[in-house]
Write a protein that holds these residues in place. Structure first.
Motif, short mmCIF file in Angstrom:
data_model
loop_
_atom_site.label_atom_id
_atom_site.label_comp_id
_atom_site.label_asym_id
_atom_site.label_seq_id
_atom_site.Cartn_x
_atom_site.Cartn_y
_atom_site.Cartn_z
N THR A 85 -15.55 -7.40 27.40
CA THR A 85 -14.89 -7.98 26.23
C THR A 85 -13.83 -7.05 25.64
O THR A 85 -12.94 -7.51 24.92
CB THR A 85 -15.95 -8.32 25.16
OG1 THR A 85 -16.98 -9.11 25.77
CG2 THR A 85 -15.36 -9.12 24.02
N LEU A 86 -13.89 -5.76 25.95
CA LEU A 86 -12.99 -4.80 25.30
C LEU A 86 -11.53 -5.19 25.40
O LEU A 86 -10.77 -5.06 24.44
CB LEU A 86 -13.19 -3.40 25.89
CG LEU A 86 -14.50 -2.68 25.61
CD1 LEU A 86 -14.39 -1.23 26.08
CD2 LEU A 86 -14.87 -2.73 24.13
N GLY A 87 -11.10 -5.65 26.57
CA GLY A 87 -9.69 -5.95 26.75
C GLY A 87 -9.16 -7.05 25.86
O GLY A 87 -7.94 -7.17 25.69
N SER A 88 -10.04 -7.85 25.31
CA SER A 88 -9.63 -8.93 24.40
C SER A 88 -9.81 -8.55 22.94
O SER A 88 -9.61 -9.39 22.05
CB SER A 88 -10.42 -10.21 24.70
OG SER A 88 -10.12 -10.69 25.98
N LEU A 89 -10.19 -7.30 22.67
CA LEU A 89 -10.43 -6.82 21.31
C LEU A 89 -9.40 -5.77 20.92
O LEU A 89 -8.89 -5.05 21.78
CB LEU A 89 -11.83 -6.19 21.22
CG LEU A 89 -13.03 -7.10 21.36
CD1 LEU A 89 -14.30 -6.27 21.49
CD2 LEU A 89 -13.14 -8.05 20.17
N LEU A 91 -21.58 -7.25 15.81
CA LEU A 91 -21.96 -6.12 16.66
C LEU A 91 -23.23 -5.41 16.21
O LEU A 91 -24.08 -5.08 17.05
CB LEU A 91 -20.79 -5.13 16.75
CG LEU A 91 -20.87 -4.07 17.85
CD1 LEU A 91 -20.88 -4.72 19.23
CD2 LEU A 91 -19.69 -3.11 17.73
N PRO A 92 -23.43 -5.16 14.91
CA PRO A 92 -24.68 -4.48 14.51
C PRO A 92 -25.94 -5.27 14.82
O PRO A 92 -27.03 -4.69 14.85
CB PRO A 92 -24.50 -4.30 12.99
CG PRO A 92 -23.03 -4.38 12.76
CD PRO A 92 -22.53 -5.36 13.76
N GLY A 93 -25.82 -6.56 15.06
CA GLY A 93 -26.99 -7.40 15.33
C GLY A 93 -27.10 -7.86 16.76
O GLY A 93 -27.66 -8.92 17.03
N MET A 94 -26.59 -7.06 17.70
CA MET A 94 -26.58 -7.50 19.10
C MET A 94 -27.96 -7.45 19.75
O MET A 94 -28.12 -7.86 20.89
CB MET A 94 -25.59 -6.68 19.92
CG MET A 94 -25.95 -5.24 20.13
SD MET A 94 -24.69 -4.37 21.13
CE MET A 94 -24.96 -5.11 22.73
N TYR A 95 -28.97 -6.97 19.02
CA TYR A 95 -30.31 -6.83 19.59
C TYR A 95 -31.11 -8.11 19.47
O TYR A 95 -32.12 -8.28 20.15
CB TYR A 95 -31.03 -5.67 18.91
CG TYR A 95 -30.10 -4.49 18.73
CD1 TYR A 95 -29.82 -3.66 19.80
CD2 TYR A 95 -29.43 -4.28 17.53
CE1 TYR A 95 -28.91 -2.62 19.67
CE2 TYR A 95 -28.52 -3.25 17.39
CZ TYR A 95 -28.27 -2.42 18.46
OH TYR A 95 -27.35 -1.41 18.34
N SER A 130 -17.99 -0.35 19.69
CA SER A 130 -18.64 -1.18 20.71
C SER A 130 -19.43 -0.32 21.68
O SER A 130 -20.54 -0.69 22.09
CB SER A 130 -17.58 -2.00 21.47
OG SER A 130 -16.90 -2.87 20.59
N LEU A 131 -18.87 0.82 22.06
CA LEU A 131 -19.60 1.75 22.92
C LEU A 131 -20.90 2.18 22.26
O LEU A 131 -21.97 2.18 22.90
CB LEU A 131 -18.73 2.98 23.20
CG LEU A 131 -19.47 4.22 23.73
CD1 LEU A 131 -20.03 3.97 25.13
CD2 LEU A 131 -18.55 5.44 23.71
#
Length: 340
Positions: free
Chosen positions: A250-254, A112-116, A262-263
């Motif tokens: 993806t939230l519903g699977s996490l 997540l921290p590298g989503m850019y 994530s937000l």
């Protein structure tokens, strides 16, 4: 309008595509897996192979491997685009040994921290793969998740040194408050490095359900905004909406404890894209003739551009008239996909 594809067209398309790499020319993303999933989900599985035939000149073979990624040394390979095939194989093995939601939950906070990296395309590809798996779990769809996660790991790129600026109460007003990068030029990495400050919208949210509501608000605001600001950069500004929507899907699977982080990551990505590409001034977007969601989808499919199709897919998730107008605006602004 979502349709469970029972034709096998998506599986056939993914099997075709998994011989291709996640990029071409060392920097341009392969959008085909995302588009074919969107078409199959939206009830146009019949168009999947026809669209893919038009797009095939933009595909390159999967690159060769360098060395296996292992549980002991994965940190050394993180963010190394030369290791894309190694990462895809790593996740292929993991998904063959563990339930896919367990693999996703373990790796989501690491990635997540590298989503850019990769202009946010890796997380978007993962979002499409997860949506496909939520309706049907089979080998091609699991392989697609491995390709998406592998691409994300290879292009993993964190951001740092961004000053927190005051935010407005709503996502829409906070996007308005994003300061543009002065004299922005160059590609995505250069522009990202020039982002110095972003509003801290929703940074105090910790409750998972509130985080989901705020994320949906962000996707809606960024989609609406494209209608008036998309002319700043018609292709790249699509990602201000599609990247957070991939996270939302993806939230519903996490696990719920990952929803608030994530937000926050999705907001930073959307705001950063806005800073890098937003125009100096919005345009007044006059009322377009009303069209149904199906009519808008058909316009996007006839146009064919991959970003147009994906923004339309997000606009259909939002579902209101302003979102559909944004999709039609993308049709107006973008060059259509044509055979090579």
């Amino acid at each position: 309008m979502d349709t469970h594809d029972t034709t096998g067209a998506l599986e056939e398309a993914l099997e075709r595509l998994h011989a291709s790499g996640p990029e071409r020319l060392g920097r341009l993303t392969n959008h085909a897996p995302m588009v074919v999933e969107a078409l199959a989900t939206r009830g146009r599985a019949d168009a999947v192979h026809r669209w893919l035939d038009l797009y095939r000149h933009k595909l390159e073979d999967l690159p060769g491997t360098v060395a296996p990624v292992t549980d002991a040394d994965w940190r050394e390979a993180l963010g190394d685009p030369r290791r894309a095939a190694d990462w895809i194989r790593y996740f292929g093995r993991a998904l063959g040994e563990q339930p896919w939601r367990d693999v996703l939950a373990a790796w989501w906070p690491r990635l997540l921290p590298g989503m850019y990296g990769g202009s946010t395309h890796p997380v978007i590809r993962v979002g499409h793969a997860v949506r496909a798996l939520e309706t049907d779990e089979n080998a091609p769809r699991l392989a697609e998740l491995a390709h998406g996660l592998g691409y994300w790991a290879a292009r993993h790129r964190p951001v740092a040194g961004i000053t927190a600026l005051p935010a407005a109460p709503s996502a829409a007003r906070s996007l308005d408050a994003v300061p543009p990068v002065p004299d922005a030029r160059g590609g995505f990495p250069d522009r990202l490095a020039a982002v110095r400050g972003l509003p801290r919208w929703a940074d105090d949210v910790t409750d998972p359900d509130t985080a989901r509501e705020r994320l949906a608000e962000l996707v809606r605001a960024a989609t609406h905004r494209y209608a008036t600001h998309g002319h700043g950069e018609p292709t790249m500004l699509v990602h201000a909406a599609t990247a957070p929507n991939a996270v939302l899907r993806t939230l519903g699977s996490l696990p719920k404890e990952l929803w608030a982080p994530s937000l926050h990551a999705a907001w930073t990505a959307s705001a950063a894209v806005t800073a890098m590409y937003a125009p100096a001034e919005p345009v007044t977007h006059g009322a377009a003739p009303r069209r149904t969601a199906q009519e808008v989808l058909e316009r996007a499919l006839a146009h064919g551009d991959e970003h147009v199709v994906k923004l339309t897919d997000t606009a259909l998730d939002v579902g209101d008239e302003r979102a559909l107008a944004a999709a039609l605006r993308a049709v107006e602004l973008s060059d259509p996909l044509v055979p090579n």
